[in-house]
Design an enzyme around this catalytic site. Structure first.
Site, short mmCIF file in Angstrom:
data_model
loop_
_atom_site.label_atom_id
_atom_site.label_comp_id
_atom_site.label_asym_id
_atom_site.label_seq_id
_atom_site.Cartn_x
_atom_site.Cartn_y
_atom_site.Cartn_z
N GLU A 48 2.72 1.53 0.79
CA GLU A 48 2.91 2.14 2.07
C GLU A 48 3.61 1.53 2.95
OE1 GLU A 48 1.87 0.24 -0.59
OE2 GLU A 48 1.96 -2.00 -0.27
N ASP B 125 -5.29 -4.94 -7.35
CA ASP B 125 -4.40 -4.80 -5.83
C ASP B 125 -3.80 -6.70 -6.15
OD1 ASP B 125 -3.88 -4.27 -2.35
OD2 ASP B 125 -2.66 -3.65 -4.29
N LYS C 138 0.72 -7.68 -10.19
CA LYS C 138 0.59 -7.00 -11.19
C LYS C 138 0.71 -7.08 -13.14
CE LYS C 138 1.22 -5.19 -7.08
NZ LYS C 138 -0.01 -4.98 -6.83
N ASP D 205 -4.08 -0.33 -7.30
CA ASP D 205 -2.68 0.01 -6.73
C ASP D 205 -1.40 -0.12 -7.46
OD1 ASP D 205 -1.61 -0.97 -3.25
OD2 ASP D 205 -1.38 0.56 -4.02
N ASN D 206 0.23 0.68 -7.30
CA ASN D 206 1.58 0.07 -7.28
C ASN D 206 2.04 0.34 -8.37
OD1 ASN D 206 0.09 -2.45 -5.17
ND2 ASN D 206 1.74 -1.51 -4.35
O1 LIG Z 1 1.34 -2.78 -2.73
C1 LIG Z 1 2.07 -4.22 -3.24
C2 LIG Z 1 3.44 -3.74 -3.02
C3 LIG Z 1 3.88 -5.14 -3.15
C4 LIG Z 1 5.49 -5.22 -3.15
C5 LIG Z 1 6.22 -6.05 -2.51
C6 LIG Z 1 7.44 -6.52 -2.00
C7 LIG Z 1 8.59 -4.66 -2.99
F1 LIG Z 1 9.67 -4.56 -2.68
C8 LIG Z 1 7.82 -3.69 -3.63
C9 LIG Z 1 6.49 -4.10 -3.43
C10 LIG Z 1 3.60 -6.01 -3.78
C11 LIG Z 1 1.87 -6.19 -4.13
C12 LIG Z 1 1.01 -7.65 -4.50
C13 LIG Z 1 0.01 -7.43 -4.46
C14 LIG Z 1 -0.66 -6.68 -3.61
N1 LIG Z 1 0.15 -5.37 -3.73
C15 LIG Z 1 0.83 -5.26 -3.02
MG LIG Z 2 -1.44 -2.96 -3.40
#
Ligand SMILES: Oc1cc(-c2ccc(F)cc2)cc2cccnc12
Ligand SMILES: [Mg+2]
Length: 212
Positions: free
Chosen positions: A197, A139, A142, A167-168
Site C-alpha cells: 500500500e 487482513d 499475520k 492481504d500482506n
Molecule cells: O497491510 C498491512 C501492513 C502492515 C505493515 C506495517 C508496517 C510495516 F513496516 C509493514 C507492513 C501491517 C498490517 C497489519 C494488519 C493488516 N494489514 C497490515
Molecule cells: Mg493489510
C-alpha cells in the site's frame, strides 16, 4: 491526535458525505501524499475489487477492519441485500472505522464487531445468524491468519467454493498461512502479486477457494 484521527478528519474535510468512492479516494490521497497507513490501498484494492465482482458474495466476513477502508471498498460493490461482517480487535480503530463508514453512508450495510476474532468466530452462527460465508477477507495480524482460517473450518463457516482472500502475503509476510492454504489440500490457492500500500514495494494477495 492519532494518525487514524488525522485520516478521518481529512476524509470529513475533503470527501463527499454518502459517496464511498470519494472516501476511498481521500484515504488513498492521504496515504500517498501525507501519511502512510495500513489500508489495503488503491493498487491491491483493484485486485480485491475484481475478486468481489467475480464472487458477488451475499454473505462476507472481514477480519481486520482498521479504519474501515476495505469494508467500504467491498460493500460499495455489493447489493443492499448482502450481509457484511467486519471484526476489529482495537477499540480506537473500531471507533474511527465507525465514523468513516457512517460518513460513506454505509453504516446500515456493515455489521461491525469489536472483539478478538478468536472469540467471535465460534459465535457467528448463533449470535450473528450466519450459515456459511461466500467470501472472507483476512487482513489482521499475520501471526493469527492460520489460527483463524482453521477456526472458520472447524466452525463450519466455509462451504465448497468459499473464496478466502488474504492481504500482506509478502509484506509484512504471512509465510505459514501461504504454506497452509497451498499445501493442506483443502483449497485451490493462487498468489496475486501487487504492490504494498502507498509504495513501490512488492506485496500480494492470496486467493484460496475452499474445496468443501
Ligand atoms: O497491510 C498491512 C501492513 C502492515 C505493515 C506495517 C508496517 C510495516 F513496516 C509493514 C507492513 C501491517 C498490517 C497489519 C494488519 C493488516 N494489514 C497490515
Ligand atoms: Mg493489510
Amino acid at each position: 491526535m492519532s494518525k487514524e484521527q488525522r485520516v478521518l478528519r481529512y476524509v470529513q474535510q475533503n470527501a463527499s458525505r454518502g459517496d464511498p468512492d470519494s472516501v476511498l479516494a481521500a484515504v488513498d490521497k492521504f496515504g500517498w501524499e501525507t501519511e502512510w497507513a495500513m489500508n489495503v490501498g488503491d493498487v491491491k484494492g483493484l485486485i480485491l475489487d475484481r475478486f468481489v465482482k467475480e464472487t458477488a458474495p451475499q454473505t462476507m466476513l472481514e477480519l481486520g477492519t482498521y479504519m474501515g477502508y476495505s469494508a467500504i471498498r467491498v460493500v460499495r460493490l455489493l447489493p443492499e441485500t448482502a450481509k457484511f461482517l467486519t471484526v476489529e480487535f482495537n477499540p480506537e480503530n473500531a471507533a474511527i472505522a465507525n465514523e468513516m463508514i457512517a460518513f460513506a453512508g454505509l453504516q446500515n450495510r456493515i455489521i461491525q464487531i469489536t472483539s478478538d476474532s478468536a472469540d467471535v468466530i465460534p459465535q457467528l452462527k448463533k449470535k450473528y445468524d450466519v450459515d456459511t460465508f461466500d467470501m472472507v477477507f483476512i487482513d489482521h495480524w499475520k501471526d493469527v491468519y492460520v489460527r483463524d482460517i482453521k477456526l472458520l473450518e472447524t466452525n463450519n463457516l466455509l462451504r465448497k467454493g468459499t473464496v478466502v482472500v488474504a492481504d500482506n502475503i509478502i509484506n509484512p509476510g504471512a509465510p505459514e498461512y501461504a504454506d497452509y492454504v497451498r499445501t493442506c489440500g483443502k483449497y485451490d490457492s493462487t498468489f496475486h502479486e501487487s504492490n504494498f500500500e502507498y509504495s513501490d514495494d512488492i506485496d500480494g494477495l492470496e486467493k484460496s477457494v475452499y474445496r468443501g
